[in-house]
Design a protein around this motif. Structure first.
Motif, PDB file in Angstrom:
ATOM      1  N   THR A 149       2.144  -1.496   4.775  1.00 17.46           N
ATOM      2  CA  THR A 149       0.933  -0.715   5.074  1.00 17.46           C
ATOM      3  C   THR A 149       1.261   0.780   5.175  1.00 17.46           C
ATOM      4  N   THR A 150       0.215   1.571   5.090  1.00 17.82           N
ATOM      5  CA  THR A 150       0.404   3.024   5.189  1.00 17.82           C
ATOM      6  C   THR A 150       0.189   3.510   6.611  1.00 17.82           C
ATOM      7  N   SER A 151      -0.257   2.613   7.495  1.00 17.58           N
ATOM      8  CA  SER A 151      -0.588   3.080   8.853  1.00 17.58           C
ATOM      9  C   SER A 151       0.665   3.220   9.716  1.00 17.58           C
TER      10      SER A 151
ATOM     11  N   GLU B 133       0.853  -1.207   0.000  1.00 15.43           N
ATOM     12  CA  GLU B 133       0.000   0.000   0.000  1.00 15.43           C
ATOM     13  C   GLU B 133       0.883   1.249   0.000  1.00 15.43           C
ATOM     14  N   GLU B 134       2.061   1.117   0.579  1.00 10.60           N
ATOM     15  CA  GLU B 134       2.936   2.272   0.801  1.00 10.60           C
ATOM     16  C   GLU B 134       4.056   2.310  -0.240  1.00 10.60           C
TER      17      GLU B 134
END
Ligand code: SIN
Ligand code: MN
Length: 204
Positions: free
Chosen positions: A202-204, A125-126
């Protein structure tokens, strides 16, 4: 080497011989817990030429049924992947220039005749974080293309201990391994090449 595209950073001999030996021992421990398996191409189920494992909270896997994906469990043992070794986290902190740690480290093993076709790393995602790659064992011919298929490519011979980053405008460049140069390193007792790629997923 000069003349690499913007966003590709190359650090030849980043890990000296001693550090490579220690890293190989660590990878051997990881692979004892999370054995190499034969990944399958999506849809066709054709076996890939490399053997794969992972460490980290997430691992990149591929098989006929589920296609390319990240998951927290080894597809054969059903167990969580072992943690990413400290040395690799330190490498990431030193070179990734990203505010966040890697979540996955794909471990690829290439025998003498294994190759990997040109592809993009785009299941994450990142994309603001680079892919950080470490080579161990025999040399390989690494090919770097553009961000779309076709067009010019350039090749670089990666050696044991080298680190290369694909980041920024080069994060989504096509890349692959055209060939292994057998018996060019004494690091792995049975020969071949190990490649480690650290990824933020992930983007989190
Ligand atoms: C990969 O793109 O997953 C591996 C690249 C390499 O083996 O250097
Ligand atoms: Mn890749």
């Amino acid at each position: 080497m000069t003349g690499l595209p913007d966003g590709i950073s190359y650090f030849p001999d980043y890990f000296d011989r001693k550090a490579q030996e220690t890293l190989v021992e660590t990878i051997r421990d990881i692979v004892r817990a999370a054995p190499f398996y034969v990944p399958e191409m999506p849809r066709t189920g054709k076996p890939m030429q490399v053997r794969m494992s992972n460490c980290g909270n997430l691992g990149w896997v591929t098989d006929k049924k589920g296609g390319y994906r990240y998951q927290s469990l080894h597809p054969k043992t059903g167990k969580p992947w072992p943690p990413i070794p400290e040395t690799l986290l330190t490498l990431w902190e030193a070179k990734a220039a990203f505010d966040g740690m890697p979540e996955a480290c794909l471990i690829n093993y290439y025998g003498d005749s294994a190759k990997m076709g040109l592809h993009q790393d785009r299941d994450e995602e990142e994309f603001a974080a680079p892919v950080v790659s470490v080579s161990l064992g025999d040399d390989c011919l690494f090919r770097i293309g553009g961000t779309s298929r076709g067009g010019p490519t350039q090749s670089i011979r990666l050696r044991s201990g080298d680190v290369i980053l694909l980041g920024g405008p080069s994060r989504l460049r096509y890349h692959g391994v055209d060939r292994i140069y057998p018996a060019t390193s004494t690091l792995l007792k049975d020969g071949g090449r190990i490649n480690l790629t650290l990824r933020r997923v992930t983007t989190s």
